[in-house]
Design a protein around this motif. Structure first.
Motif, PDB file in Angstrom:
ATOM      1  N   GLU A 116      17.459 -24.844  37.343  1.00  0.00           N
ATOM      2  CA  GLU A 116      18.589 -23.925  37.448  1.00  0.00           C
ATOM      3  C   GLU A 116      18.966 -23.697  38.903  1.00  0.00           C
ATOM      4  O   GLU A 116      20.144 -23.603  39.246  1.00  0.00           O
ATOM      5  N   ALA A 117      17.985 -23.627  39.791  1.00  0.00           N
ATOM      6  CA  ALA A 117      18.277 -23.470  41.219  1.00  0.00           C
ATOM      7  C   ALA A 117      19.093 -24.654  41.731  1.00  0.00           C
ATOM      8  O   ALA A 117      20.040 -24.480  42.503  1.00  0.00           O
ATOM      9  N   ALA A 118      18.754 -25.851  41.282  1.00  0.00           N
ATOM     10  CA  ALA A 118      19.501 -27.052  41.709  1.00  0.00           C
ATOM     11  C   ALA A 118      20.948 -26.971  41.247  1.00  0.00           C
ATOM     12  O   ALA A 118      21.865 -27.391  41.965  1.00  0.00           O
ATOM     13  N   ARG A 168      22.089 -29.443  45.838  1.00  0.00           N
ATOM     14  CA  ARG A 168      20.911 -30.306  45.909  1.00  0.00           C
ATOM     15  C   ARG A 168      20.497 -30.713  44.496  1.00  0.00           C
ATOM     16  O   ARG A 168      20.729 -29.996  43.538  1.00  0.00           O
ATOM     17  N   SER A 169      19.830 -31.832  44.433  1.00  0.00           N
ATOM     18  CA  SER A 169      19.333 -32.294  43.139  1.00  0.00           C
ATOM     19  C   SER A 169      18.020 -31.582  42.811  1.00  0.00           C
ATOM     20  O   SER A 169      17.344 -31.043  43.697  1.00  0.00           O
ATOM     21  N   VAL A 220      12.252 -30.133  44.116  1.00  0.00           N
ATOM     22  CA  VAL A 220      10.841 -30.363  43.804  1.00  0.00           C
ATOM     23  C   VAL A 220      10.128 -30.894  45.040  1.00  0.00           C
ATOM     24  O   VAL A 220       9.035 -30.421  45.404  1.00  0.00           O
ATOM     25  N   GLN A 221      10.754 -31.851  45.710  1.00  0.00           N
ATOM     26  CA  GLN A 221      10.146 -32.433  46.913  1.00  0.00           C
ATOM     27  C   GLN A 221       9.961 -31.369  47.999  1.00  0.00           C
ATOM     28  O   GLN A 221       8.897 -31.266  48.609  1.00  0.00           O
ATOM     29  N   GLU A 225       6.441 -30.258  49.662  1.00  0.00           N
ATOM     30  CA  GLU A 225       6.159 -30.769  51.000  1.00  0.00           C
ATOM     31  C   GLU A 225       6.430 -29.788  52.136  1.00  0.00           C
ATOM     32  O   GLU A 225       5.935 -29.981  53.238  1.00  0.00           O
ATOM     33  N   ASP A 226       7.226 -28.754  51.906  1.00  0.00           N
ATOM     34  CA  ASP A 226       7.574 -27.829  52.983  1.00  0.00           C
ATOM     35  C   ASP A 226       6.840 -26.513  52.771  1.00  0.00           C
ATOM     36  O   ASP A 226       7.087 -25.800  51.794  1.00  0.00           O
TER      37      ASP A 226
END
Length: 186
Positions: free
Chosen positions: A98-100, A105-106, A111-112, A116-117
């Motif tokens: 839902e955020a996407a 952004r996809s 997810v990435q 990773e951040d």
């Protein structure tokens, strides 16, 4: 076709009779909407239900746009006598899908970033094995820091909410059509 998640605010809580009508209405047979029904005799319970929560129709609607989805639910809820949509909002709690949908952004990109951040917002329910939820406001603020142009509320939802509120405010008032046209309404 995308599925849009939002909350349609209603003019009143569902009555038991309206709940029965809702469960038999073909427009809602697909499970695209849900509500909370308060107790028949709330005075018998020591803890009262929050009436504002009882005036919410939680919607997950397939439609070309968010505005189409809200309009569809606002039209459908009028099939239940006595109910009408008086506003619309999106809840803060979101899954990454839902955020996407709310940003450019996809899902894969979010997810990435979440994996990773280290500055990506923490989940609201990190220890769950089911769907992980985040605060949309925290994700939007994070994406803005990355340089993304992300509104707190999608423009289509703002339009839907303001329109529903205006229609509700105009109910029972004697405003001449010429005045409405002069204000820019068709």
């Amino acid at each position: 076709m995308p599925e849009w998640s939002f909350t349609l605010l209603l003019n009143q809580p569902f009555t038991p009779e309206q709940a029965d009508e809702f469960s038999q209405c073909d427009a809602f047979a697909d499970g695209s909407a849900a509500f909370v029904l308060g107790p028949r005799k709330p005075e018998q319970y020591p803890v009262r239900s929050d009436e504002s929560e009882l005036k919410k129709l939680i919607c997950d609607v397939e439609a070309p746009t968010l505005l189409d989805a809200v309009a569809q639910m606002a039209r459908n809820i009028q099939l239940i006598p006595g109910l009408r949509g008086v506003g619309a909002l999106m809840e803060d709690k979101v899954a990454l899908e839902e955020a996407a949908q709310r940003c450019d952004r996809s899902y894969e990109s979010l997810v990435q970033l979440s994996q990773e951040d280290e500055h990506f917002p923490e989940p609201l329910n990190p220890d769950t094995e089911g769907t992980v939820f985040y605060s949309w406001l925290h994700i939007a603020d994070y994406l803005r820091r990355l340089g993304d142009d992300v509104p707190h509320t999608p423009r289509e939802l703002v339009i839907a909410d303001r329109t529903l509120r205006l229609v509700e405010d105009l109910r029972g008032t004697d405003v001449q059509p010429g005045v409405l046209r002069a204000l820019g309404l068709p």
